[in-house]
Design a protein around this motif. Structure first.
Motif, short mmCIF file in Angstrom:
data_model
loop_
_atom_site.label_atom_id
_atom_site.label_comp_id
_atom_site.label_asym_id
_atom_site.label_seq_id
_atom_site.Cartn_x
_atom_site.Cartn_y
_atom_site.Cartn_z
N ALA A 51 -5.35 9.16 -13.04
CA ALA A 51 -4.68 7.89 -12.77
C ALA A 51 -3.49 8.07 -11.84
CB ALA A 51 -4.23 7.27 -14.09
N LEU A 52 -2.75 9.13 -12.03
CA LEU A 52 -1.59 9.40 -11.17
C LEU A 52 -2.04 9.70 -9.74
CD1 LEU A 52 0.42 11.54 -13.72
CD2 LEU A 52 1.22 9.40 -12.72
N ALA A 53 -3.12 10.45 -9.60
CA ALA A 53 -3.63 10.77 -8.27
C ALA A 53 -4.09 9.51 -7.54
CB ALA A 53 -4.77 11.78 -8.37
N VAL A 54 -4.73 8.61 -8.27
CA VAL A 54 -5.16 7.35 -7.66
C VAL A 54 -3.94 6.55 -7.21
CG1 VAL A 54 -6.20 5.11 -8.17
CG2 VAL A 54 -7.36 7.21 -8.87
N GLU A 55 -2.93 6.47 -8.04
CA GLU A 55 -1.73 5.73 -7.68
C GLU A 55 -1.05 6.35 -6.46
OE1 GLU A 55 2.42 4.01 -9.69
OE2 GLU A 55 1.02 5.22 -10.88
N ALA A 56 -1.02 7.68 -6.40
CA ALA A 56 -0.43 8.34 -5.23
C ALA A 56 -1.17 7.95 -3.96
CB ALA A 56 -0.47 9.86 -5.42
N ALA A 57 -2.50 7.89 -4.02
CA ALA A 57 -3.29 7.49 -2.85
C ALA A 57 -3.00 6.04 -2.47
CB ALA A 57 -4.78 7.68 -3.14
N GLN A 58 -2.82 5.19 -3.47
CA GLN A 58 -2.51 3.78 -3.19
C GLN A 58 -1.16 3.65 -2.50
OE1 GLN A 58 -2.83 2.27 -7.18
NE2 GLN A 58 -4.97 1.63 -6.92
N VAL A 59 -0.18 4.40 -2.96
CA VAL A 59 1.15 4.35 -2.34
C VAL A 59 1.07 4.85 -0.90
CG1 VAL A 59 3.47 5.33 -2.40
CG2 VAL A 59 2.40 4.51 -4.51
N ARG A 60 0.30 5.92 -0.68
CA ARG A 60 0.16 6.43 0.68
C ARG A 60 -0.52 5.39 1.58
NH1 ARG A 60 -0.21 11.41 -2.25
NH2 ARG A 60 1.34 12.88 -1.41
N GLY A 61 -1.52 4.71 1.04
CA GLY A 61 -2.18 3.68 1.84
C GLY A 61 -1.26 2.53 2.17
N ALA A 62 -0.47 2.10 1.18
CA ALA A 62 0.48 1.01 1.41
C ALA A 62 1.55 1.42 2.40
CB ALA A 62 1.11 0.58 0.08
N PHE A 63 1.99 2.66 2.32
CA PHE A 63 3.00 3.16 3.26
C PHE A 63 2.46 3.13 4.68
CE2 PHE A 63 4.84 6.51 5.83
CZ PHE A 63 6.20 6.35 5.63
N ALA A 64 1.24 3.64 4.85
CA ALA A 64 0.66 3.69 6.19
C ALA A 64 0.50 2.28 6.76
CB ALA A 64 -0.69 4.40 6.14
N GLN A 103 3.38 -4.06 -0.69
CA GLN A 103 4.82 -3.87 -0.89
C GLN A 103 5.15 -3.64 -2.36
OE1 GLN A 103 7.66 -3.62 0.86
NE2 GLN A 103 6.54 -3.52 2.79
N ARG A 104 4.41 -4.29 -3.25
CA ARG A 104 4.68 -4.13 -4.68
C ARG A 104 4.34 -2.74 -5.19
NH1 ARG A 104 8.29 -7.94 -4.85
NH2 ARG A 104 7.51 -10.08 -5.00
N LEU A 105 3.73 -1.93 -4.34
CA LEU A 105 3.45 -0.53 -4.70
C LEU A 105 4.55 0.41 -4.25
CD1 LEU A 105 -0.32 -0.34 -3.71
CD2 LEU A 105 0.58 -0.25 -6.04
N LEU A 106 5.37 -0.04 -3.31
CA LEU A 106 6.28 0.87 -2.61
C LEU A 106 7.70 0.83 -3.18
CD1 LEU A 106 5.20 0.22 1.09
CD2 LEU A 106 4.54 2.13 -0.38
N PHE A 107 8.19 2.00 -3.52
CA PHE A 107 9.59 2.17 -3.93
C PHE A 107 10.41 2.32 -2.65
CE2 PHE A 107 12.92 5.35 -5.39
CZ PHE A 107 13.73 4.42 -6.02
N ASN A 108 10.77 1.19 -2.03
CA ASN A 108 11.40 1.23 -0.72
C ASN A 108 12.65 0.35 -0.64
OD1 ASN A 108 10.13 -1.23 -0.85
ND2 ASN A 108 8.98 -1.01 1.07
N THR A 109 13.27 0.13 -1.79
CA THR A 109 14.50 -0.67 -1.82
C THR A 109 15.61 0.15 -2.46
OG1 THR A 109 13.91 -1.63 -3.96
CG2 THR A 109 13.21 -2.82 -1.98
N GLY A 110 16.80 -0.44 -2.44
CA GLY A 110 17.95 0.25 -3.00
C GLY A 110 18.63 1.12 -1.96
N THR A 111 19.76 1.70 -2.34
CA THR A 111 20.53 2.56 -1.45
C THR A 111 20.15 4.01 -1.71
OG1 THR A 111 22.36 0.98 -1.52
CG2 THR A 111 22.84 3.19 -0.68
N HIS A 112 19.82 4.72 -0.63
CA HIS A 112 19.43 6.13 -0.73
C HIS A 112 20.21 6.94 0.31
CE1 HIS A 112 16.00 5.17 -3.35
NE2 HIS A 112 15.85 4.10 -2.58
#
Length: 906
Positions: free
Chosen positions: A674-687, A608-617
């Motif tokens: 580093a950015l590519a690795v972080e993108a993969a981590q976010v995708r994994g956390a999302f899944a 969860q600490r990887l995911l930008f999933n809060t706030g109003t969108h």
């Protein structure tokens, strides 16, 4: 045999521009021959400044100037030639001039006419929903246009005169009674807190030895006028002012500068008021005769106030200005008891030019504007809201007159004219189309008139909404919504040369970026916008949002893909990283509301600490099924509530991926990794959080599935199951789309790439709402905000009929139907892969690549398909056929495809 040559020479993508503000301008050109290298020279009056030679390799990417620093307000010439196997080609030559490049170049003062400050009106979204609004009359609330006049002398021997001018407000200028330049609504819309664009005009031919006069008319414009959804006024300031410098160069080498200052005098003229949204009222009886020319007595005029000499926010204008780009005649005039209703046949942004005859002094003539009539053909105002009158008024001086408003524009197809004595003659009225004057570089037609009309509708919406900035609509809001531009940038790039235009807008987006990294949902973003968001709740409180703020990454990357110009990546990369930093901080600091009370495992908490999933969108804004059968003010919040939490981390992951690609292109390999690795981590956390073992998402709507599949958010072993869910949802809607703003651009490609090509074609050809052809079948001439703006029974809703966002499908027409598929940045490589099973008998399209015009035409007959392709030099192209590819030569070739083999025909 023609001589090989270089052609279409451009500086900063413009032909022989005046007033370039780039310290290192980009030079580009096209060739009609095979080139192994190039030679380029830049010179001024003293001789050659820079010599650039590349003897091996050829590229259509622009060449950046790397010579000695360019001088301000200076004239340059440049020339280029190709190096070929047969020797160099003849030189091709062009010119450009520079703007005032440094703050220290300014010695003028801001001059402010003595004026009553603009009435500060503050309205909210709630006021708009409830139908609240001002009670006082327009004359009591609005202000007159200010006239400014400066006399100056010019010595004999003038060889060059450049006027550098801008305003807080909108302005028009005249030199000795002759209009300066051909643009309108200068200086355009900017984030005025941070940047105010300066125009440069060549006025050499308008000046003469002796006394001369510069006249300026100054209106509220975007600066002090009533703008945006709420129609609130004075969002940047409540008084107007202007600044200018006139640089005079003489044959003997002497130079002079005429500056705005204490000698400028002001008065009120014939404009009773002029408002961008409301309209303007002109009383021709009040025009001071001859005020723009020498000999006029201005002793009764008022001296201006000196508002300071600060030039810190002044920036040279870049890109193309707003101009009159077309004119439409009346196709019908119908007299009614309430006035003459004129149909121009096309929804546009612009205004009406009217010729009236035998008027009497004081005769008042009004022109109202709307985009549609009601089901019975009667007058209907489809744009509701505060300060959205869209009405212009002429008070005649008497006799024959011709009038076109100066400081306003409207979104309309129909006009209603009242106050005429005689019957309106069609020849006496025309619609003037205004837009940022972009080069129109693309086109699409096909054997089905409806699909061709769909493309034309997209082009008209693009033209109406690419007006100073990329707006959402040309009537109700005219705001630079970042989400709209994000989803439409690719389609826009096919139709016009948009890099300078969108590049200038991105300058504003970066200027508006908050200190904490948030990218605002609109740009320009005014102080009032910030105040309103701070005071609001829910959707009205949004400053930054997923899919909207991510435009800072998506738009530059799209422009790089289509133009191959790395500067757009360099300019925006740091802003992308700041937005990513904000997303990271929010991800670490907050949990979604539904998880706050839960006790999470360490693994789940870390994810969860990887995911930008809060706030109003805004989420997948305007998802059709969430809008149906509900009042607008209730319906608009449903899709954000349902989809916001999923959409945000998906766009977070894709922005990280784009940032990684940017870093790689810019030579920042470590950052890219580093950015590519972080993108993969976010995708994994999302899944782990949102995709179950059967490939289902937590929200059963088409849009989240489309985005998840497009952005690679579904683990590979569950992709087929997720596709099946998407297909099921589409079938349950009767093979109709149910995608909102953020997912529509990817819908057809996701289906196509997953092997569901027939379903993608079915959605394209669908004619029941919501669908593109439903709108066409109901007479649409632009792209609508709402799929059902006009009902099957002809009933009309009070919504915008001119929003380009859903017109993103136009990119599909170019790429899939016509088959022009860029395979490398800047079309350096391209695949021609037409959809011969699209249901069409014929299609034709062309795009403007950096190397020149690329065109394809295909048609079917009983024997197979014939494909004709024109490839510019510098582009590697192949024709994709069953079983392989055919290399395509430069210039034009025709290919007959018969079953599984291809034959090249000269």
């Amino acid at each position: 045999m023609t001589t090989p040559r270089c052609a279409d020479l451009r500086v900063e993508y413009l032909t022989e521009p005046i007033g370039i503000g780039a310290a290192h301008p980009r030079f580009s050109w096209t060739v009609d021959h095979a080139s192994a290298g190039r030679e380029l020279e830049v010179a001024d009056a003293s001789g050659r400044l820079w010599h650039h030679v590349v003897s091996t390799g050829a590229s259509a990417a622009p060449v950046e100037y790397a010579g000695p620093p360019l001088r301000s307000n200076a004239a340059y010439r440049w020339r280029v030639r190709s190096l070929t196997a047969d020797g160099p080609t003849p030189w091709a030559e062009a010119t450009f001039t520079t703007a005032l490049l440094h703050e220290s170049d300014w010695s003028a003062s801001w001059v402010r006419p003595v004026q009553q400050p603009a009435l500060v009106e503050r309205w909210s979204i709630v006021d708009w929903i409830r139908g609240a609004g001002p009670e006082a009359s327009l004359e009591d609330r609005l202000r007159p246009v200010q006239l400014l006049r400066q006399s100056f002398r010019v010595s004999p021997g003038l060889v060059r005169a450049r006027l550098h001018a801008t305003a807080h407000g909108s302005y028009s200028a005249w030199a000795n009674g002759e209009r300066v330049g051909d643009e309108v609504l200068a200086p355009g819309f900017d984030s005025y807190e941070h940047r105010v664009s300066v125009q440069v005009y060549d006025v050499t031919a308008q000046l003469r030895a002796g006394e001369n006069v510069l006249g300026v008319a100054l209106a509220d414009g975007w600066w002090a006028g009533r703008i945006g959804l709420t129609g609130s006024s004075a969002q940047f300031g409540d008084t107007t002012e202007a600044i200018w410098q006139l640089h005079l160069d003489y044959a003997n080498g002497r130079s002079e500068i005429v500056v705005s200052g204490a000698d400028v005098r002001s008065a009120i003229g014939s404009w009773v008021y002029a408002e961008l949204f409301i309209g303007e009222k002109v009383d021709r009886r009040c025009e001071p005769p001859g005020w723009r020319v020498a000999g006029f007595d201005d002793s009764a005029w008022t001296p201006v106030e000196i508002a300071g000499a600060d030039a810190g926010t002044l920036v040279p204008f870049s890109g193309e200005p707003i101009r009159r780009v077309g004119e439409l005649p009346a196709i019908s005039v119908r007299e009614t008891a309430d006035g003459a209703i004129v149909d121009f046949g096309q929804v546009i942004a612009g205004r009406v030019r009217l010729r009236v005859r035998d008027t009497v002094p004081g005769q008042e003539i009004t022109i109202e504007h709307t985009e549609t009539l009601d089901a019975a053909g009667d007058w209907f105002d489809n744009i509701a809201g505060i300060n959205k009158e869209q009405t212009d008024v002429l008070v005649a001086a008497g006799g024959d007159e011709e009038w076109e408003p100066e400081f306003t524009f409207h979104g309309f197809r129909y006009a209603r004219v009242r106050g005429l004595i005689d019957v309106l003659v069609p020849a006496d009225i025309a619609a003037v189309v205004i837009s940022s004057d972009l080069d129109q570089t693309g086109g699409f037609t096909c054997s089905d008139a409806r699909l061709t009309r769909l493309h034309d509708n997209v082009v008209w919406s693009q033209r109406a909404n690419f007006l100073s900035i990329p707006t959402d609509c040309p009537q109700r809001e005219r705001a630079g919504w970042t989400g709209d531009a994000q989803v439409f940038a690719a389609a826009a790039s096919n139709n016009a040369r948009v890099l300078p235009f969108l590049g200038r807008w991105l300058d504003n987006v970066r200027a508006d970026q908050r200190d904490d990294g948030r990218v605002t949902i609109t740009s320009p973003y005014s102080p009032f916008d910030a105040e309103a968001a701070a005071a609001a709740e829910g959707i009205g409180s949004i400053v930054a949002a997923a899919g909207w703020s991510d435009a800072i990454a998506f738009v530059p990357w799209t422009l790089y893909e289509r133009y191959g110009d790395t500067r757009v990546l360099r300019d925006n990369y740091d802003a992308v990283l700041r937005w990513i930093d904000y997303q990271r901080l929010q991800a670490r600091a907050e949990l979604p509301n539904g998880l706050v009370a839960e006790e999470l495992s360490p693994e789940r908490l870390a994810a969860q600490r990887l995911l930008f999933n809060t706030g109003t969108h805004f989420g997948d804004w305007l998802t059709p099924s969430t809008m149906e059968g509900r009042p607008l003010h209730e319906a608009i919040g449903i899709a954000p509530s349902l989809t916001g939490e999923l959409v945000a981390p998906m766009f977070q992951a894709q922005t990280l991926t784009l940032a990684a690609r940017m870093a790689e292109v810019l030579g920042r390999g470590e950052e890219s990794g580093a950015l590519a690795v972080e993108a993969a981590q976010v995708r994994g956390a999302f899944a782990a959080e949102y995709v179950d073992e059967s490939g289902r998402l937590s929200v059963e709507l088409q849009g989240p599935y489309v985005i998840a599949l497009a952005f690679g958010m579904i683990p590979g072993d569950r992709v087929d199951a997720a596709v099946a869910e998407l297909v099921r949802l589409i079938h349950e809607r009767g093979d109709r789309l149910d995608t909102g703003f953020l997912s529509v651009p990817y819908l057809l490609d996701v289906l196509w790439d997953a092997g569901h090509r027939d379903l993608a074609r079915t959605l394209l050809w669908q004619d029941a709402a919501p669908s593109w052809l439903y709108e066409v079948d109901r007479g649409a001439t632009t792209i609508w905000e709402s799929w059902d703006a006009i009902g099957p029974d002809g009933g009309v809703r009070a919504v915008s009929l001119n929003h380009y966002a859903f017109g993103c499908v136009d990119d599909w027409l170019y790429r899939r139907v016509a088959g022009i598929q860029p395979a490398a940045p800047g079309f350096r490589s391209v695949a021609i892969a037409p959809d011969l099973a699209s249901g069409l008998a014929h299609a034709r399209a062309h795009v403007g690549t950096p190397a020149g015009r690329l065109a394809v035409e295909w048609w079917l007959d009983a024997d197979g398909a014939t494909v004709t392709v024109t490839v510019p030099y510098g582009v590697d192209a192949v024709l994709e056929v069953d079983g392989g590819t055919i290399p395509l030569p430069a210039e034009t070739s025709t290919h007959i495809l018969q079953l599984d083999r291809a034959v090249v025909r000269a």
